[in-house]
Design a protein around this motif. Structure first.
Motif, PDB file in Angstrom:
ATOM      1  N   LYS A 215       0.823  -1.216   0.000  1.00 20.96           N
ATOM      2  CA  LYS A 215       0.000   0.000   0.000  1.00 20.96           C
ATOM      3  C   LYS A 215       0.852   1.259   0.000  1.00 20.96           C
ATOM      4  O   LYS A 215       0.585   2.203  -0.735  1.00 20.96           O
ATOM      5  CB  LYS A 215      -0.937   0.008   1.210  1.00 20.96           C
ATOM      6  CG  LYS A 215      -2.034  -1.028   1.133  1.00 20.96           C
ATOM      7  CD  LYS A 215      -2.901  -0.970   2.370  1.00 20.96           C
ATOM      8  CE  LYS A 215      -3.934  -2.079   2.336  1.00 20.96           C
ATOM      9  NZ  LYS A 215      -4.735  -2.121   3.566  1.00 20.96           N
ATOM     10  N   THR A 216       1.865   1.286   0.862  1.00 19.38           N
ATOM     11  CA  THR A 216       2.744   2.454   0.977  1.00 19.38           C
ATOM     12  C   THR A 216       4.194   1.982   1.107  1.00 19.38           C
ATOM     13  O   THR A 216       4.440   0.812   1.399  1.00 19.38           O
ATOM     14  CB  THR A 216       2.400   3.299   2.227  1.00 19.38           C
ATOM     15  OG1 THR A 216       2.662   2.513   3.391  1.00 19.38           O
ATOM     16  CG2 THR A 216       0.942   3.748   2.212  1.00 19.38           C
ATOM     17  N   THR A 217       5.116   2.894   0.937  1.00 16.54           N
ATOM     18  CA  THR A 217       6.529   2.517   1.064  1.00 16.54           C
ATOM     19  C   THR A 217       6.861   2.081   2.490  1.00 16.54           C
ATOM     20  O   THR A 217       7.759   1.278   2.689  1.00 16.54           O
ATOM     21  CB  THR A 217       7.465   3.664   0.644  1.00 16.54           C
ATOM     22  OG1 THR A 217       7.163   4.834   1.396  1.00 16.54           O
ATOM     23  CG2 THR A 217       7.329   3.950  -0.849  1.00 16.54           C
TER      24      THR A 217
ATOM     25  N   VAL B 237       3.618   0.925  -5.188  1.00 16.20           N
ATOM     26  CA  VAL B 237       2.748   1.301  -4.068  1.00 16.20           C
ATOM     27  C   VAL B 237       1.386   1.695  -4.618  1.00 16.20           C
ATOM     28  O   VAL B 237       1.286   2.315  -5.679  1.00 16.20           O
ATOM     29  CB  VAL B 237       3.360   2.423  -3.207  1.00 16.20           C
ATOM     30  CG1 VAL B 237       4.597   1.923  -2.469  1.00 16.20           C
ATOM     31  CG2 VAL B 237       3.692   3.646  -4.021  1.00 16.20           C
TER      32      VAL B 237
ATOM     33  N   GLN C 142      -1.344   3.018  -2.490  1.00 16.44           N
ATOM     34  CA  GLN C 142      -2.093   4.034  -1.753  1.00 16.44           C
ATOM     35  C   GLN C 142      -1.174   5.079  -1.109  1.00 16.44           C
ATOM     36  O   GLN C 142      -1.500   5.632  -0.063  1.00 16.44           O
ATOM     37  CB  GLN C 142      -2.956   3.371  -0.680  1.00 16.44           C
ATOM     38  CG  GLN C 142      -3.995   2.443  -1.262  1.00 16.44           C
ATOM     39  CD  GLN C 142      -4.808   1.732  -0.191  1.00 16.44           C
ATOM     40  OE1 GLN C 142      -4.805   2.105   0.964  1.00 16.44           O
ATOM     41  NE2 GLN C 142      -5.504   0.688  -0.598  1.00 16.44           N
ATOM     42  N   GLN C 143      -0.044   5.357  -1.721  1.00 13.07           N
ATOM     43  CA  GLN C 143       0.912   6.317  -1.168  1.00 13.07           C
ATOM     44  C   GLN C 143       0.374   7.734  -1.324  1.00 13.07           C
ATOM     45  O   GLN C 143       0.064   8.161  -2.430  1.00 13.07           O
ATOM     46  CB  GLN C 143       2.255   6.183  -1.896  1.00 13.07           C
ATOM     47  CG  GLN C 143       3.342   7.074  -1.372  1.00 13.07           C
ATOM     48  CD  GLN C 143       4.053   6.472  -0.175  1.00 13.07           C
ATOM     49  OE1 GLN C 143       3.965   5.287   0.080  1.00 13.07           O
ATOM     50  NE2 GLN C 143       4.750   7.303   0.558  1.00 13.07           N
ATOM     51  N   SER C 144       0.247   8.474  -0.220  1.00 12.87           N
ATOM     52  CA  SER C 144      -0.205   9.863  -0.301  1.00 12.87           C
ATOM     53  C   SER C 144       0.922  10.842   0.032  1.00 12.87           C
ATOM     54  O   SER C 144       0.857  12.005  -0.320  1.00 12.87           O
ATOM     55  CB  SER C 144      -1.397  10.099   0.633  1.00 12.87           C
ATOM     56  OG  SER C 144      -1.049   9.784   1.961  1.00 12.87           O
TER      57      SER C 144
END
Length: 119
Positions: free
Chosen positions: A73-75, A101, A103-105
């Motif tokens: 999802k994210t780093t 990734v 869902q990285q914001s």
């Protein structure tokens, strides 16, 4: 792989890579998502050992390249990312990794940027 390449795919079960000295070299593509990296990270470490033997001690097996495709999802959820980057630096062109990734914001750190795709 290229168009019309023959590949073997394995999903589930026991994961291991144990080539013998007389075996033909292979090019491995490892695909992982989330915590599914655990057995593949062990395989990646073994591949690094085989490359190390090639460069110094010579165990009789000639390792091909290994490419890891790893998604989370994210780093921050990419397990072993620093270790994987270290292996890529130690064996350039022999071990590569592409992180993805979904869902990285937040901003992706500079160290990972060249290797990450995603949103």
């Amino acid at each position: 792989c290229t168009v019309d390449s023959e590949v073997a795919l394995r999903v589930g079960g026991d994961f291991f890579f144990d080539p013998q000295p007389g075996d033909s070299p292979v090019k491995l593509v490892l695909i992982a998502g989330g915590v599914g990296i655990n057995p593949l990270f062990s395989i990646l470490l073994h591949i690094a050992d085989l490359h190390g033997y090639q460069e110094g001690k010579g165990n009789g097996y000639r390792m091909g390249t290994a490419k890891l495709y790893y998604s989370a999802k994210t780093t921050s959820e990419l397990l072993f990312k620093k270790n994987i980057l270290g292996l890529m630096n130690a064996f350039p062109g022999k071990i590569t990794c592409h992180f993805h990734v979904t869902q990285q914001s937040s901003q992706i750190c500079k160290e990972l940027q060249p290797h990450v795709t995603g949103k």
